[in-house]
Design a protein around this motif. Structure first.
Motif, PDB file in Angstrom:
ATOM      1  N   THR A 157      35.582  39.066  46.368  1.00  0.00           N
ATOM      2  CA  THR A 157      36.465  40.231  46.306  1.00  0.00           C
ATOM      3  C   THR A 157      37.557  40.153  47.351  1.00  0.00           C
ATOM      4  O   THR A 157      38.717  40.465  47.078  1.00  0.00           O
ATOM      5  CB  THR A 157      35.662  41.527  46.514  1.00  0.00           C
ATOM      6  OG1 THR A 157      34.598  41.549  45.574  1.00  0.00           O
ATOM      7  CG2 THR A 157      36.538  42.738  46.305  1.00  0.00           C
ATOM      8  N   GLU A 210      40.101  37.600  46.059  1.00  0.00           N
ATOM      9  CA  GLU A 210      40.852  38.115  44.919  1.00  0.00           C
ATOM     10  C   GLU A 210      41.822  39.211  45.365  1.00  0.00           C
ATOM     11  O   GLU A 210      42.979  39.239  44.956  1.00  0.00           O
ATOM     12  CB  GLU A 210      39.868  38.696  43.895  1.00  0.00           C
ATOM     13  CG  GLU A 210      40.104  38.224  42.495  1.00  0.00           C
ATOM     14  CD  GLU A 210      39.247  38.995  41.504  1.00  0.00           C
ATOM     15  OE1 GLU A 210      39.786  39.423  40.479  1.00  0.00           O
ATOM     16  OE2 GLU A 210      38.030  39.171  41.774  1.00  0.00           O
ATOM     17  N   ASP A 211      41.318  40.084  46.214  1.00  0.00           N
ATOM     18  CA  ASP A 211      42.138  41.180  46.720  1.00  0.00           C
ATOM     19  C   ASP A 211      43.348  40.644  47.484  1.00  0.00           C
ATOM     20  O   ASP A 211      44.469  41.111  47.300  1.00  0.00           O
ATOM     21  CB  ASP A 211      41.270  42.059  47.630  1.00  0.00           C
ATOM     22  CG  ASP A 211      41.964  43.335  48.041  1.00  0.00           C
ATOM     23  OD1 ASP A 211      42.422  44.070  47.141  1.00  0.00           O
ATOM     24  OD2 ASP A 211      42.050  43.612  49.250  1.00  0.00           O
ATOM     25  N   TRP A 259      45.908  39.099  45.015  1.00  0.00           N
ATOM     26  CA  TRP A 259      46.594  40.090  44.178  1.00  0.00           C
ATOM     27  C   TRP A 259      47.492  41.004  44.993  1.00  0.00           C
ATOM     28  O   TRP A 259      48.549  41.432  44.525  1.00  0.00           O
ATOM     29  CB  TRP A 259      45.583  40.906  43.377  1.00  0.00           C
ATOM     30  CG  TRP A 259      45.145  40.229  42.119  1.00  0.00           C
ATOM     31  CD1 TRP A 259      43.917  39.674  41.878  1.00  0.00           C
ATOM     32  CD2 TRP A 259      45.917  40.023  40.922  1.00  0.00           C
ATOM     33  NE1 TRP A 259      43.881  39.142  40.616  1.00  0.00           N
ATOM     34  CE2 TRP A 259      45.090  39.340  39.999  1.00  0.00           C
ATOM     35  CE3 TRP A 259      47.212  40.352  40.550  1.00  0.00           C
ATOM     36  CZ2 TRP A 259      45.533  38.984  38.725  1.00  0.00           C
ATOM     37  CZ3 TRP A 259      47.654  39.998  39.277  1.00  0.00           C
ATOM     38  CH2 TRP A 259      46.820  39.328  38.385  1.00  0.00           C
TER      39      TRP A 259
END
Lengths: 362, 362
Positions: free
Chosen positions: A267, A270-271, A274
């Motif tokens: 996470t 990915e965070d 993005w």
């Protein structure tokens, strides 16, 4: 301003992200340092002798296939911003781009360029042959530059010592005169904090690292230039094999670091990727260093397929075109810092928007 | 978990952003404190007497038009997370949501709700009538709550003193028992650093401010609740006129601050709003406070028409639904903090994606 459309691919064919492992390695660069046997080294020449060197090189190159059709730019007569443009495009060195008086006319500094091969004249050495190819590909790079070197060597008498090899202005280049490097993106090693250990290990086996813009430039956006330190005592193919093997090792540890990140902190990664994408896609003002760091995040996300539809080519273009001289060239005038940050954000937005649209269309 | 679909509009009709000045003012709330003349104040009652109060209120309310069809929730028998859900929805007070033992069964705490009117029973007072309407609209709020109060007053004997007015558990509510507030978004005054001066000025003329969740809650995302401090010595319409005039003044200074920002730092503002949008649209994990702050940026951008196609209703929904109890209700289980941040980011992304799609379609 100079018209870069004269150059083949505008000189940035190496951006195209077509080469092997291009999700990690942007480009491979090989250069050979050569000097004319009949002339003094660059540091001791006056302007007349520089001109003589340039004349000989132009004449010799004109008789070769590899450089017979080369575009020639007289770097010493260009405006500061135009020289900076060539530097940003990785076509000339900081040395050749120069500063103030040293770079002014009568220094006979020039760039010859044909396809992905180029020659800088009257840099630290009389000639610096250079080839830039996409991805990691020492084989392709070497075949190309060897051909250029062989042809030129038939036209020009290079300074060569039977024991030491090619003689160069600075002793660190003596021998093969070869320096090879890759421009590689290592966010995985930076995020897992293994980068210092890795770089330390590389130094022990004869590699050195620099930032995006060569010697003395800081590392931004987790982009590293890795290159050999030794030019003497081995043949060119041996040097390149050694470097190639090490680069493959670095690629492997980077890939492993990325897998660790994906497994242990999916996470967070990915965070991070993005958020970088969100900021690049919508920000209205962007500094250069921030842009590099955000591009790093998006590049990581795209190469891990966390972010779909964003191509490496688009990200490579942002690296080059969001630099000051490129933004000025785009605007057709010299901008203030504030204007430039606005224009940079605009360029980045447009580039990513086009990628998103392209992705939706397919 | 409780089924909020039983409540009219799920109790959040006030979110719909249909009322006047809804780009600045989310909602207007009016409440009246009432007590039964025959019973002791809440602080002195035992559980049997509390039950008596609740029975009387239910019976009386059942005979009115305004509350005859009310949904009744026994707050004291709800799970912690369900009470928190009602609190997050601004339907019950912190006092009624309570903590630990004080809120447990046999306290006969209840919420009656019909349309935008509700009554809390056995809060600090026996009855707390409340009306919540969209935007800034004291007139509509007052007409509605006055009707409820009148009807209830015909069924129940309220504690009333000819000189002091309605008697309340806490002396600060004596008189009208009226407290009115607006939930207002003041990023302009915060960014221009005029907010403290403004709030200080409001305090001098009888207004107080709180954060998003009433007394003791911190200000996040530049959302302020402004309410009257005085309940005595004036009629309800006078109190509301006074408050209404002040709110109009605050609206005017906020609008002026925004114009100053747009004139003096347009890029900074645009950049701030769009970056907030970029992060909300793409982040994979979001804390609550960060979300509020980013929503504030997007709300500013949308209301200044810098960011097109993003409606106030969607942003209001994010305010409510990205809170912990709402996210748990959405997931159907109690999540860890980490899961919750992921789920929050997901909800926010989906909401904004829907807005973007909706905008492109029109």
């Amino acid at each position: 301003m100079i018209d870069l459309s004269l150059l083949p691919d505008g000189g940035i064919g190496w951006l195209e992200a077509s080469g092997p492992v291009n999700h990690l390695v942007l480009s491979t660069r090989i250069r050979l340092a050569r000097n004319l046997a009949a002339n003094r080294f660059a540091g001791r020449m006056d302007s007349r002798e520089r001109q003589t060197v340039l004349d000989q090189v132009l004449e010799g190159a004109g008789r070769t296939g590899a450089l017979g059709q080369a575009v020639t730019l007289r770097v010493d007569t260009l405006e500061d911003w135009d020289r900076r443009l060539l530097l940003e495009r990785h076509l000339i060195s900081r040395e050749l781009a120069g500063n103030g008086d040293r770079s002014r006319a009568a220094n006979a500094r020039a760039l010859l360029m044909q396809q992905e091969a180029s020659v800088m004249v009257n840099e630290e050495d009389h000639l610096r042959l250079q080839v830039l190819v996409s991805g990691v590909d020492f084989g392709a790079g070497w075949r190309r530059i060897e051909a250029v070197d062989t042809e030129l060597g038939q036209q020009l008498a290079f300074a060569f010592h039977p024991e030491f090899g090619y003689l160069t202005s600075c002793p660190t280049n003596v021998g093969t005169g070869l320096r090879a490097s890759v421009l590689i993106h290592l966010p995985g090693l930076v995020l897992t904090k293994e980068i210092n250990k890795t770089l330390h290990g590389l130094a022990k086996i004869g590699l050195t690292y620099r930032g995006l813009y060569g010697e003395g430039s800081e590392v931004v956006g987790n982009f590293f230039q890795l290159s050999n330190q030794t030019t003497l005592g081995k043949s060119e193919p041996e040097l390149l094999d050694h470097l190639g093997a090490i680069v493959q090792h670095v690629i492997a540890v980077e890939e492993r670091a990325r897998q660790v990140l994906l497994r242990e902190a999916p996470t967070v990664i990915e965070d991070k990727c993005w958020r970088a994408f969100g900021l690049l896609r919508y920000a209205r003002t962007l500094g250069f260093e921030e842009t590099m760091n955000l591009v790093s995040g998006v590049r990581l996300g795209a190469s891990l397929r966390l972010i779909p539809n964003i191509g490496m080519y688009a990200l490579n273009r942002i690296l080059i075109f969001s630099q000051p001289a490129h933004l000025n060239a785009l605007a057709g005038r010299i901008m203030s810092d504030e204007e430039m940050s606005i224009r940079r954000a605009e360029f980045v937005r447009e580039t990513l928007e086009a990628e998103v649209r392209r992705g939706q269309g397919t």
